[in-house]
Design an enzyme around this catalytic site. Sequence first.
Site, PDB file in Angstrom:
ATOM      1  N   ASP A 305       0.926  -1.110  -0.022  1.00 25.90           N
ATOM      2  CA  ASP A 305       0.000  -0.022   0.077  1.00 25.90           C
ATOM      3  C   ASP A 305       0.890   1.171  -0.012  1.00 25.90           C
ATOM      4  O   ASP A 305       2.052   1.256   0.253  1.00 25.90           O
ATOM      5  CB  ASP A 305      -0.935  -0.143   1.230  1.00 25.90           C
ATOM      6  CG  ASP A 305      -2.255   0.905   0.868  1.00 25.90           C
ATOM      7  OD1 ASP A 305      -1.964   1.722   0.046  1.00 25.90           O
ATOM      8  OD2 ASP A 305      -3.237   0.792   1.712  1.00 25.90           O
TER       9      ASP A 305
HETATM   10  C1  BGC Z   1      -4.849   3.252   0.184  1.00 29.25           C
HETATM   11  C2  BGC Z   1      -5.264   2.320  -0.799  1.00 29.25           C
HETATM   12  C3  BGC Z   1      -5.052   2.968  -2.277  1.00 29.25           C
HETATM   13  C4  BGC Z   1      -3.704   3.707  -2.250  1.00 29.25           C
HETATM   14  C5  BGC Z   1      -3.449   4.405  -3.594  1.00 29.25           C
HETATM   15  C6  BGC Z   1      -3.806   4.015   0.095  1.00 29.25           C
HETATM   16  O1  BGC Z   1      -3.844   5.278   1.092  1.00 29.25           O
HETATM   17  O2  BGC Z   1      -5.164   2.543   1.258  1.00 29.25           O
HETATM   18  O3  BGC Z   1      -6.452   1.704  -0.509  1.00 29.25           O
HETATM   19  O4  BGC Z   1      -5.368   2.098  -3.303  1.00 29.25           O
HETATM   20  O5  BGC Z   1      -3.609   4.606  -1.102  1.00 29.25           O
HETATM   21  O6  BGC Z   1      -4.286   5.574  -3.594  1.00 29.25           O
END
Ligand code: BGC
Length: 763
Positions: A305
């Site tokens: 993530d």
């Molecule tokens: C979130 C993810 C997301 C990623 C990219 C993160 O903060 O937890 O779900 O896909 O950001 O935007």
Amino acid sequence: MTQHRITRRQLLTAAGAATLLSQLPMGLALGRARDGAKTPAFIDDLIGRMSLVEKAGQLTLMASASQNGAAAAANPISNTSAVSAQVAAVKAGQLTGVFNSSNVLWHERLQKAAMQSRLKIPMLFAADVIHGFTTVFPVPLGEAASFEPELARRTARAAAMEAAAVGIDWTFAPMVDIARDARWGRGVEGSGEDVLLGRRMAAARVHGFQGERGLADPEAVVACPKHFCAYGAAEGGLDYNTTDVSERVLRQTYFPPFQAGFDAGAMTTMASFNEISGIPATANHWLLDDVLRGEWDFTGVVVSDYTGDEELIAHGFARDGRDAARLAILAGVDMSMQSALYLKHLPSLVESGEVRMAVVDRSVRRVLQLKAQLGLFDDPFRRIKPSAPSRQRLPETLELAREAARKSVVLLKNEDDVLPLRTSGQRIALIGPLAQDWDSTKGPWTLFEGDDTGSDLATGMKQTLADPSLLQVVAGCGYQKPLAGGVQEAVAAARAADVVVMAIGESRDDSGEARSRTSITVPQVQQDLLDAVAATGKPVVVVLGNGRALALGKLAPKAQAVLVGWYLGSRSGLGLCDVLFGAHGPSARLPVSFPRESGQVPYYYDHKTTGRPDPEPEKLSPFKTRYMTAPNSALFPFGHGLTYGRMEYGGLDIGDGRLPADGALTVRATISNRGSRAAEEVVQLYVHDRVASITRPVQELKDFRKIRLEPGASAQVEFTLRRADLLFIGQDLKPTVEPGLFDVWVAPSAEVDGLHGTFELLG
Ligand code: BGC
């Protein structure tokens, strides 16, 4: 979006204390032979020619430098780069792809830059396409309320079609985290609390995103079930918080929607931010390698993530960025998102022997394989066609948004049949902060939406009413704050009306990432407004805007009717009006239990009995499993939802009530619509295992069927139960099933008796 969205995780990215955990696996076993076996020869040849930096580059994903607003709206600013620097990084082979841009010309520019790099490896374009792209569909939790996986497949397909048309190859969706604590803001992105519904929705969305013609199809977007794993089990419902979940609960509750997504063909997944029982998911070798790849044969790509690897430092699991990169790649995280730690440290980690080249090659192979599957080596521009006719917000896609909106609306109560309303001859006061707030109806993941005209409830009503002059719209208050004179104006409007519709609840900013709440009620200022309006004695219909289960103990008694309206997207107002005015009856069901009070959370219907179940919830029995002020039950249970029909359940037939070990048991029931309007009913099958070597939930959903019944019509619904439906995770942590007696219900929701019978599973 607001400024605080942009900066919210800055605190968390501050480096944490370093803890030495050097005994983690260093010489991790290589991926299975089949990874290599499936690899086209040119990929191995390419890997043979890549420098270490180019390999690390293939494992490095960054937010798009252009259109940074979209990425920044969803994530804290971290490691941003200038447009020219990003183009240069691509030319130097130091970037595998970018995410959260919707600009096809930018994608073209970057892909052209990739074609100028030494090895011409195509770029991958990713985005958070969570509930629509330029057409905004209902938030996933709302859509789950449709209990219609096929609807979720269709909206995911439409979203993928829009996204692919501007060059996007990969969506960071579906979010398949089971969420049982309504304080957690991200429940809005998933399918709620139930494992079966979660599995079906996960599979449907993966099928929708990826399409039926293979990943190389120009309209296919590869799916990413996330966040692996147990992110929704955050203690206290606090986003990013620790989870401490037993392996049994992981296997029983949190894993199955992921497995369903992978079985449906998803080729990527995202490691979650949280730790699980002391080991962060991003460094969790057991999770990412033993279970995901070893047990489940997953051959796709694991991405971290957003700065998840870097956050190992703040977790106190990694000493520094180098250590974090080492731990993440050794655990099985193939691609690093946004920290750039792989690019920075993998080359030297390999040179020093701390990470074997074979480990890096294995991840690079997976990434290149994915790019090949997406057809990017054959034609890097297959989804980048700037001069092709627009696929955005086509009339049929907007019509689908309206269908999805109305199918997501749940009718919780409808005293005296106050609903449906009439489109003429009725004076309506529409009151509340959500009455005219297009922004809030869009929901939290709308980075790319191309519509600012909106479809809030006021707009929808004006388009629906035969005589819009009979509508008066008053805000009455803000989401959290009073408006000067607001209550008086609202009360006056209510007095002048025949019926009041109150559009209240949560604003869009109340749910989503980092949007945990300590209380899950409608904010007090709005409750006060409702109380004042209800005191006029006029019939009140509450239309909630919400991204989570709400505790409606104080709200529900004040209204004759309550509709759960979630955040419904591009056609929110019209979809709501379809239901409010009866052009379509409500057909959705709660995918999460609505408790009585905030203090009951985490609350979920398939809880255990405990040793002291409460025999009479309406009474305060001492020394039983209940709160002093509330029984341990939902106000509106999972699966609940009324229609404009009047459904009767009867004729339960479970044959001889014996389920042979290798056979099937057919459960039949007859559902009749005794009302005067056609209606769609979601008939649900629940089971309870009376005695087992692991305590079993009070009931578990095993199947459901949505049927439409004309007034006066009846239909027999048939379910088939097999031994496999009764599996649970046994004492040895393996799926097992034990012969014995089971309760079975065919019911309109959890926690109501419906039709009850018993059957025996034979040994
Ligand atoms: C979130 C993810 C997301 C990623 C990219 C993160 O903060 O937890 O779900 O896909 O950001 O935007």
